[in-house]
Write a protein that holds these residues in place. Structure first.
Motif, short mmCIF file in Angstrom:
data_model
loop_
_atom_site.label_atom_id
_atom_site.label_comp_id
_atom_site.label_asym_id
_atom_site.label_seq_id
_atom_site.Cartn_x
_atom_site.Cartn_y
_atom_site.Cartn_z
N MET A 75 -77.82 -29.50 -16.86
CA MET A 75 -78.07 -30.87 -16.45
C MET A 75 -77.12 -31.31 -15.34
O MET A 75 -77.54 -31.94 -14.38
CB MET A 75 -77.94 -31.77 -17.68
CG MET A 75 -78.20 -33.22 -17.42
SD MET A 75 -79.93 -33.45 -16.99
CE MET A 75 -80.00 -35.18 -16.83
N TRP A 76 -75.82 -30.96 -15.51
CA TRP A 76 -74.84 -31.33 -14.49
C TRP A 76 -75.13 -30.64 -13.16
O TRP A 76 -74.92 -31.21 -12.09
CB TRP A 76 -73.41 -30.98 -14.95
CG TRP A 76 -72.92 -31.95 -15.99
CD1 TRP A 76 -72.78 -31.72 -17.32
CD2 TRP A 76 -72.52 -33.30 -15.76
NE1 TRP A 76 -72.32 -32.83 -17.95
CE2 TRP A 76 -72.15 -33.83 -17.00
CE3 TRP A 76 -72.44 -34.11 -14.66
CZ2 TRP A 76 -71.71 -35.12 -17.16
CZ3 TRP A 76 -72.00 -35.39 -14.81
CH2 TRP A 76 -71.63 -35.89 -16.04
N LEU A 90 -77.98 -29.92 -11.95
CA LEU A 90 -79.08 -30.64 -11.31
C LEU A 90 -78.58 -31.92 -10.64
O LEU A 90 -78.95 -32.21 -9.50
CB LEU A 90 -80.16 -30.98 -12.35
CG LEU A 90 -81.38 -31.72 -11.82
CD1 LEU A 90 -82.14 -30.87 -10.81
CD2 LEU A 90 -82.29 -32.12 -12.96
N LEU A 91 -77.72 -32.65 -11.33
CA LEU A 91 -77.16 -33.88 -10.75
C LEU A 91 -76.28 -33.58 -9.54
O LEU A 91 -76.33 -34.29 -8.52
CB LEU A 91 -76.37 -34.65 -11.80
CG LEU A 91 -77.19 -35.31 -12.91
CD1 LEU A 91 -76.28 -35.95 -13.94
CD2 LEU A 91 -78.12 -36.33 -12.32
N ILE A 92 -75.48 -32.53 -9.63
CA ILE A 92 -74.63 -32.16 -8.50
C ILE A 92 -75.50 -31.71 -7.32
O ILE A 92 -75.24 -32.07 -6.16
CB ILE A 92 -73.62 -31.07 -8.91
CG1 ILE A 92 -72.59 -31.66 -9.89
CG2 ILE A 92 -72.92 -30.46 -7.69
CD1 ILE A 92 -71.66 -30.65 -10.51
N GLY A 93 -76.51 -30.94 -7.59
CA GLY A 93 -77.42 -30.50 -6.54
C GLY A 93 -78.12 -31.67 -5.88
O GLY A 93 -78.26 -31.73 -4.65
N LEU A 94 -78.56 -32.63 -6.68
CA LEU A 94 -79.22 -33.83 -6.14
C LEU A 94 -78.25 -34.66 -5.31
O LEU A 94 -78.61 -35.16 -4.24
CB LEU A 94 -79.79 -34.67 -7.29
CG LEU A 94 -80.64 -35.87 -6.90
CD1 LEU A 94 -81.82 -35.45 -6.06
CD2 LEU A 94 -81.10 -36.60 -8.13
#
Length: 114
Positions: free
Chosen positions: A1-2, A4-8
């Motif tokens: 999940m983290w 994905l947030l970092i990538g976004l």
């Protein structure tokens, strides 16, 4: 999940950096571009005062005629008084000349060494 947030977040930062870089490369005034697409029309300038420097030739003269036909009060200035008077009389022939027009001859002086 983290991940994905970092990538976004990285994608968003990259997009913003690219947008800022592209906007800095524009060969124009960004505010002018935005106003020309989404801003007010020339009719909104009716009754307001606009000072045109270089009103006795080329682009300045063309701008005078455009603004005069839209009811803008003008202050005309330039280096050639005779040409300024011709521009003023042409505005009068449009029937758009407000009595508040001013015509000034300006001489620009450079102070210091050239």
């Amino acid at each position: 999940m983290w991940e994905l947030l970092i990538g976004l977040a990285l994608l968003t930062i990259g997009f913003l950096a690219l947008t800022v870089w592209l906007l800095s490369r524009l060969d124009c005034d960004l505010q002018l571009v935005i106003y020309s697409k989404f801003g007010h029309s020339l009719h909104d300038l009716r009754g307001k005062v606009c000072w045109i420097i270089g009103a006795n030739s080329s682009n300045g003269e063309a701008l005078v005629y455009i603004l005069a036909t839209n009811g803008v009060k003008l202050v005309l200035s330039g280096t050639n008084r005779q040409r300024l008077d011709e521009v003023k009389s042409r505005c009068q022939s449009f029937g758009q000349l407000d009595p508040d027009y001013w015509v000034e001859k300006n001489e620009w002086t450079v102070i210091g060494k050239p």
